[in-house]
Write a protein that holds these residues in place. Structure first.
Motif, PDB file in Angstrom:
ATOM      1  N   HIS A  91      11.258   6.181  -3.754  1.00 37.66           N
ATOM      2  CA  HIS A  91      10.594   4.936  -3.378  1.00 37.66           C
ATOM      3  C   HIS A  91       9.113   5.202  -3.236  1.00 37.66           C
ATOM      4  N   GLY A  92       8.322   4.159  -3.457  1.00 39.43           N
ATOM      5  CA  GLY A  92       6.880   4.311  -3.352  1.00 39.43           C
ATOM      6  C   GLY A  92       6.155   3.010  -3.627  1.00 39.43           C
ATOM      7  N   ALA A  93       4.821   3.093  -3.638  1.00 41.67           N
ATOM      8  CA  ALA A  93       3.962   1.913  -3.776  1.00 41.67           C
ATOM      9  C   ALA A  93       3.842   1.470  -5.228  1.00 41.67           C
ATOM     10  N   ALA A  94       3.606   0.186  -5.387  1.00 41.11           N
ATOM     11  CA  ALA A  94       3.336  -0.378  -6.703  1.00 41.11           C
ATOM     12  C   ALA A  94       1.924  -0.009  -7.152  1.00 41.11           C
ATOM     13  N   ASN A  95       1.666  -0.138  -8.435  1.00 45.03           N
ATOM     14  CA  ASN A  95       0.324   0.040  -8.969  1.00 45.03           C
ATOM     15  C   ASN A  95      -0.550  -1.076  -8.401  1.00 45.03           C
ATOM     16  N   GLY A  96      -1.667  -0.735  -7.787  1.00 43.17           N
ATOM     17  CA  GLY A  96      -2.580  -1.735  -7.247  1.00 43.17           C
ATOM     18  C   GLY A  96      -2.253  -2.198  -5.836  1.00 43.17           C
ATOM     19  N   SER A  97      -1.291  -1.555  -5.155  1.00 42.03           N
ATOM     20  CA  SER A  97      -0.939  -1.958  -3.799  1.00 42.03           C
ATOM     21  C   SER A  97      -0.626  -0.735  -2.948  1.00 42.03           C
ATOM     22  N   PHE A  98      -1.065  -0.777  -1.719  1.00 41.46           N
ATOM     23  CA  PHE A  98      -0.552   0.158  -0.728  1.00 41.46           C
ATOM     24  C   PHE A  98       0.822  -0.354  -0.322  1.00 41.46           C
ATOM     25  N   MET A  99       1.646   0.502   0.249  1.00 39.62           N
ATOM     26  CA  MET A  99       2.906   0.054   0.834  1.00 39.62           C
ATOM     27  C   MET A  99       3.175   0.893   2.077  1.00 39.62           C
TER      28      MET A  99
END
Length: 124
Positions: A91-99
């Motif tokens: 799991h991890g962040a999308a391109n262009g977004s922190f999560m």
């Protein structure tokens, strides 16, 4: 160093993550860990499994979760995910977004290989 002297917020070990990831530890004992995990854009975990499973609650931003052999699923703030015991996933962040998500991990974690850029960029 005694547990009380460890910093509660630390950069996650690069051997288990791709990109910059920060962990704010809430609880860590022999059976369960709770932590708020913040991923920078495109940062992600390696493939891994949890002995007793893992609950993820997305607090901010957007990202992805994927079981080995499955299709990546989009995550958004407010989403909750159950990763059953022994399921290999990342799991991890999308391109262009922190999560940021709250991760509740039960039992031990087995860390595996990195999710390479080609696999990560091939998702939906």
């Amino acid at each position: 160093m005694p547990e009380s002297e460890h910093p509660s917020t630390f950069k996650a070990p690069q051997k288990w993550f791709v990109g910059d990831v920060w962990v704010d530890k809430v609880l860590n004992d022999e059976n369960m860990t709770f932590g708020n995990v913040t991923f920078t854009p495109c940062a992600r975990t390696n493939w891994h499994t949890h002995e007793g499973g893992q609950i993820l609650r997305v607090l901010a931003g957007s990202g992805w979760v994927c079981d080995r052999g499955g299709e990546p699923q989009r995550l958004r703030a407010g989403d909750m995910v159950w990763c059953p015991p022994g399921t290999t996933h990342w799991h991890g962040a999308a391109n262009g977004s922190f999560m940021t998500h709250l991760a509740i991990s039960i039992g031990g974690t087995e860390w595996l290989e990195a999710v390479d850029d080609q696999l990560y960029s091939s998702k939906g």
